[in-house]
Design an enzyme around this catalytic site. Structure first.
Site, PDB file in Angstrom:
ATOM      1  N   GLU A 182      34.485  83.196  86.019  1.00 17.63           N
ATOM      2  CA  GLU A 182      32.905  84.194  85.590  1.00 17.63           C
ATOM      3  C   GLU A 182      33.899  85.266  86.455  1.00 17.63           C
ATOM      4  O   GLU A 182      34.159  85.372  87.915  1.00 17.63           O
ATOM      5  CB  GLU A 182      32.016  83.694  86.829  1.00 17.63           C
ATOM      6  CG  GLU A 182      30.890  84.130  87.241  1.00 17.63           C
ATOM      7  CD  GLU A 182      31.098  85.041  88.310  1.00 17.63           C
ATOM      8  OE1 GLU A 182      31.140  85.945  87.679  1.00 17.63           O
ATOM      9  OE2 GLU A 182      30.460  84.395  89.289  1.00 17.63           O
ATOM     10  N   GLU A 190      34.261  98.453  89.151  1.00 15.62           N
ATOM     11  CA  GLU A 190      33.923  98.141  89.320  1.00 15.62           C
ATOM     12  C   GLU A 190      34.249  98.543  91.445  1.00 15.62           C
ATOM     13  O   GLU A 190      35.194  98.142  91.754  1.00 15.62           O
ATOM     14  CB  GLU A 190      34.256  96.670  89.513  1.00 15.62           C
ATOM     15  CG  GLU A 190      33.421  95.249  90.223  1.00 15.62           C
ATOM     16  CD  GLU A 190      33.586  94.018  89.942  1.00 15.62           C
ATOM     17  OE1 GLU A 190      32.616  92.793  90.546  1.00 15.62           O
ATOM     18  OE2 GLU A 190      34.561  93.818  89.406  1.00 15.62           O
ATOM     19  N   CYS A 200      29.122  90.132  91.987  1.00 15.84           N
ATOM     20  CA  CYS A 200      29.657  90.256  90.638  1.00 15.84           C
ATOM     21  C   CYS A 200      28.203  90.973  90.097  1.00 15.84           C
ATOM     22  O   CYS A 200      28.536  91.945  89.271  1.00 15.84           O
ATOM     23  CB  CYS A 200      30.152  89.484  90.100  1.00 15.84           C
ATOM     24  SG  CYS A 200      29.128  88.165  90.138  1.00 15.84           S
ATOM     25  N   LYS A 221      39.886  75.278  96.526  1.00 22.38           N
ATOM     26  CA  LYS A 221      40.435  76.559  97.252  1.00 22.38           C
ATOM     27  C   LYS A 221      39.537  77.773  97.038  1.00 22.38           C
ATOM     28  O   LYS A 221      38.838  78.496  96.783  1.00 22.38           O
ATOM     29  CB  LYS A 221      41.594  77.144  96.205  1.00 22.38           C
ATOM     30  CG  LYS A 221      42.924  77.534  96.963  1.00 22.38           C
ATOM     31  CD  LYS A 221      42.932  78.572  97.576  1.00 22.38           C
ATOM     32  CE  LYS A 221      42.567  79.837  96.935  1.00 22.38           C
ATOM     33  NZ  LYS A 221      43.294  80.938  97.804  1.00 22.38           N
TER      34      LYS A 221
END
Length: 487
Positions: free
Chosen positions: A258, A389, A292, A184
């Site tokens: 992750e 973040e 990331c 996906k």
């Protein structure tokens, strides 16, 4: 600039066929100018169910389940060769819907994807168990061994920042282990995954071994909740990762996550500044900061702090900002209007809470989703710039006085994905690497994952590891077999 890019079909790929499905469509936007480049169907529970049925049938089909490992390896090498043959188109597609510079997508993303499939192809014939000696029985009375068997049907959900690379990070070990997969992709960046589906079909993988379902978070949730899925492999935000954990609690699906990061870049007083300063700039501004494990928190000696910030800002000024398909672009847009607005709002919030803006902090231009390379300065560990973040080209810089305190500063985060250290001392490099709460520590380099080196995070940066043999542990189950032989 986009007219000559041939896009793959905007449909789901299930059981070797292109199919429709879903009662909603989602526009796909070019982040360089805000124009629509296409639309995709948003898969519903019926679409997901069809994909799961195809994947389960393929998993139990002897043609795949009993396929000799070297034959499976050959399929994966064939796929890698097809990606190589279509590298130019894949690089253009990746730059079109993601916005990243073609200089990077063609020299990093596509070659990395090829490398990952070739690396894991070699593991197909090397996944073996062990012969074991029982500890409680006479050695000649029992024969025991283990087998490593594929976990089953894998739901792989990938984000929009590295659509092709992260698809490969999940598909390659899953296929090498003998699993079947439903991919996906993010709704913002579906086209490289769709092209990959074309190439998987051309490579000759049996129908149902690979399936692709398009859609947004609702589609992803239907995939997570489906009882026919044995494992979910997800890369994305920590918030969504936590939601997935809650969703799979009822049936205890295998999960690897992750997730987010707020990774430190630590420059020690003895560092080679000709290496450290451009390295720190690259660590935070590559891919417009949408990585990331980007080095988004800088810790630098107070006595050298101003020089280092000025150096990073000067390096950033050399990055040409522009559309990803411009071969001279080094800093493209962020992926969407929503992403741009969120990043700029966090910058403003950080300033309201006391951070000072050293440079940037504004939108670049009046078309597309461009943000100027930015640096915020704060010593307040509770400031949003220090803790949150941003996932954009924004660096939070903090000076330090005592080298003994720098590990504690760097570890003061709910994340623990990666860290970057610059020093000329091998001893300090080892000591600091040992002290940091990070799944990966790069010393005198940055942003360089490797297929043979495990990658993943501590704390709220996730569960499990991608890459290397460690990744294969998540796509296999260990079965123990014990036989009594003296009867």
């Amino acid at each position: 600039m986009t007219a000559n890019i041939e896009l793959p079909p905007s449909q789901h790929y299930i059981n070797g066929e292109w199919v429709g499905g879903g009662d909603r469509v989602i526009p796909v936007i070019n982040p360089a100018d805000g124009t629509q480049i296409g639309e995709i169907p948003s898969g519903d529970q019926h679409t997901v169910g069809a994909a799961v049925s195809a994947a389960r049938a393929a998993f139990h089909n002897p043609h795949w389940r009993n396929m000799p490992p070297m034959v499976r390896e050959g399929l994966m090498h064939r796929l890698a060769s097809l990606i190589e043959e279509n590298a130019s188109q894949l690089g253009q597609i990746e730059s079109l819907d993601n916005g990243k510079p073609i200089a990077f997508s063609s020299s990093v993303d596509v070659p990395m994807t090829i490398t990952w499939f070739r690396y894991f192809a070699g593991w197909c014939s090397k996944l073996s168990g062990k012969s074991l000696s029982p500890a409680l029985q006479p050695l000649d009375s029992h024969h025991a061994y283990t087998r490593r068997q594929p976990v089953g049907v894998v739901g792989a959900i990938v984000p929009w920042n590295f659509p092709l690379v992260l698809a490969a990070w999940k598909l390659a070990p899953a296929l090498a282990a003998g699993c079947t997969v439903i991919l996906k992709p993010a709704e913002q960046t579906p086209y490289s995954a769709l092209k990959l589906a074309e190439l998987i079909s051309e490579a000759g993988f049996p129908p149902g071994v690979f399936n692709l379902v398009l859609g947004d978070g609702q589609t992803g949730q239907a995939l997570v909740e489906h009882p026919g899925i044995n494992k979910i492999s997800f890369t994305g935000s920590t918030a969504v990762g936590k939601s997935i954990v809650r969703s799979v609690a009822h049936d205890l699906k295998r999960v690897t996550l992750e997730l987010g990061g707020k990774s430190p870049t630590i420059i020690l007083p003895d560092a080679d500044m000709e290496l450290a300063i451009p390295g720190a700039a690259q660590a935070v501004y590559a891919n417009a900061g949408q990585i990331c494990f980007a080095g988004t928190r800088l810790f630098a000696p107070r006595k050298q702090f101003d020089r280092i910030l000025e150096g990073i800002a000067s390096v950033a000024e050399t990055f040409k900002i522009g559309p990803g398909l411009d071969p001279e672009t080094l800093l493209g847009p962020v992926v969407s209007q929503k992403q741009m607005d969120g990043i700029l709002a966090r910058v403003d919030d950080s300033v309201r809470h006391g951070a000072s803006l050293f440079t940037g902090g504004t939108r670049h231009g009046d078309s597309g989703y461009f943000i100027s390379p930015s640096i915020l300065v704060t010593e307040d560990r509770q400031n949003p710039a220090f803790r949150e973040e941003f996932f954009g080209p924004v660096l939070c810089a903090t000076p330090y006085d005592d080298l003994n305190d720098v590990a504690a500063l760097a570890n003061d985060s709910s994340y623990g994905l990666a860290a970057h250290v610059y020093t000329s001392s091998l001893q300090q490099a080892h000591q600091l690497s040992n002290s940091l709460d990070a799944g990966t520590v790069w010393v005198n380099t940055q942003l360089s994952p490797d297929p043979n080196i495990p990658f993943g995070g501590f704390k709220q940066s996730g569960w499990g590891r991608e890459n290397a043999e460690d990744a294969l542990d998540h796509y296999t189950e260990t079965k123990s077999v014990i036989m009594k032989v003296d009867c």
